[in-house]
Design an enzyme around this catalytic site. Structure first.
Site, mmCIF file in Angstrom:
data_model
loop_
_atom_site.group_PDB
_atom_site.id
_atom_site.type_symbol
_atom_site.label_atom_id
_atom_site.label_comp_id
_atom_site.label_asym_id
_atom_site.label_seq_id
_atom_site.Cartn_x
_atom_site.Cartn_y
_atom_site.Cartn_z
ATOM 1 N N ASN A 186 -0.932 10.962 1.180
ATOM 2 C CA ASN A 186 -0.744 9.509 1.173
ATOM 3 C C ASN A 186 0.719 9.099 1.236
ATOM 4 O O ASN A 186 1.083 8.019 0.779
ATOM 5 C CB ASN A 186 -1.415 8.880 -0.058
ATOM 6 N N ARG A 187 1.556 9.979 1.781
ATOM 7 C CA ARG A 187 2.994 9.715 1.929
ATOM 8 C C ARG A 187 3.691 9.463 0.596
ATOM 9 O O ARG A 187 4.742 8.826 0.551
ATOM 10 C CB ARG A 187 3.247 8.538 2.877
ATOM 11 N N LEU A 188 3.140 9.984 -0.491
ATOM 12 C CA LEU A 188 3.768 9.829 -1.804
ATOM 13 C C LEU A 188 4.619 11.064 -2.109
ATOM 14 O O LEU A 188 4.425 11.771 -3.103
ATOM 15 C CB LEU A 188 2.703 9.601 -2.877
#
Length: 208
Positions: A186-188
């Site tokens: 989630n692009r975290l």
């Protein structure tokens, strides 16, 4: 085309107080993992004094508390650009492990003694290649390059000492920042960056 990263959290409590020790930890893990062909491959980005950038992949040959070292022809494009503008960026793209290390700093030449010491460890063919190639200059054909090499091979046969070229040697990048990037879903992503301040290091977290 999109990769969904799966990995463990990478937090401030996981960090070494010293960024070069943290780099050594990650480098050992990547090298031992066996998923990267050349874990010491890094992208070196330089720029002319008026800001025109260029990048290429080279091999890291040494690292310690003084910085990161690679070797090149000083007359090459990167050598000329670093002589005119010492600011440089290094990128270690360890994609199979969803990791990157990004270094910014300044470059300077290593001592001649360090250059000669390293040159003597290179395979004989690589020593001859350093003489044969006037790196980054235009050449008429591959045959011309091979001819230069063969002339050198006749002059310095296997087993004979080859001197280090006078315009070839090491570049040491002294880091000002070192960012450790760990990919997550989630692009975290985790991005922890060491910043040098008054002789010590401060750690900051960046948004992904």
């Amino acid at each position: 085309m999109r990769e969904h990263y799966r990995s463990e959290d990478f937090t401030e409590r996981d960090l070494s107080p010293d960024p070069m020790e943290q780099f050594a930890r990650w480098f050992r893990q990547v090298a031992a993992g066996g998923v990267l062909h050349e874990p010491n491959a890094m992208v070196v980005s330089t720029a002319t004094p008026d800001g025109r950038p260029s990048s290429r992949t080279v091999l890291l040959k040494q690292y310690d508390d003084r910085g990161f070292v690679f070797f090149t022809n000083y007359g090459s494009r990167k050598g000329r650009e670093l002589a005119a503008n010492p600011y440089v960026s290094l990128l270690f793209p360890w994609h199979p492990m969803a990791r990157q290390v990004i270094v910014t700093g300044t470059a300077s030449r290593v001592s001649r003694e360090e250059t000669v010491g390293y040159f003597r460890t290179r395979p004989h063919g690589s020593q001859l290649g350093a003489w044969a190639s006037e790196q980054s200059t235009v050449i008429g054909s591959r045959e011309e390059l091979i001819e230069r090499y063969e002339e050198l091979a006749a002059r310095y046969p296997e087993g004979e000492k080859v001197p280090a070229p006078p315009n070839w040697g090491g570049i040491r990048v002294v880091p000002e920042t070192i960012e450790f990037w760990q990919g997550h879903g989630n692009r975290l992503h985790d991005r922890l960056r060491y910043v040098r301040e008054d002789g010590s290091w401060r750690v900051e977290r960046l948004c992904p």
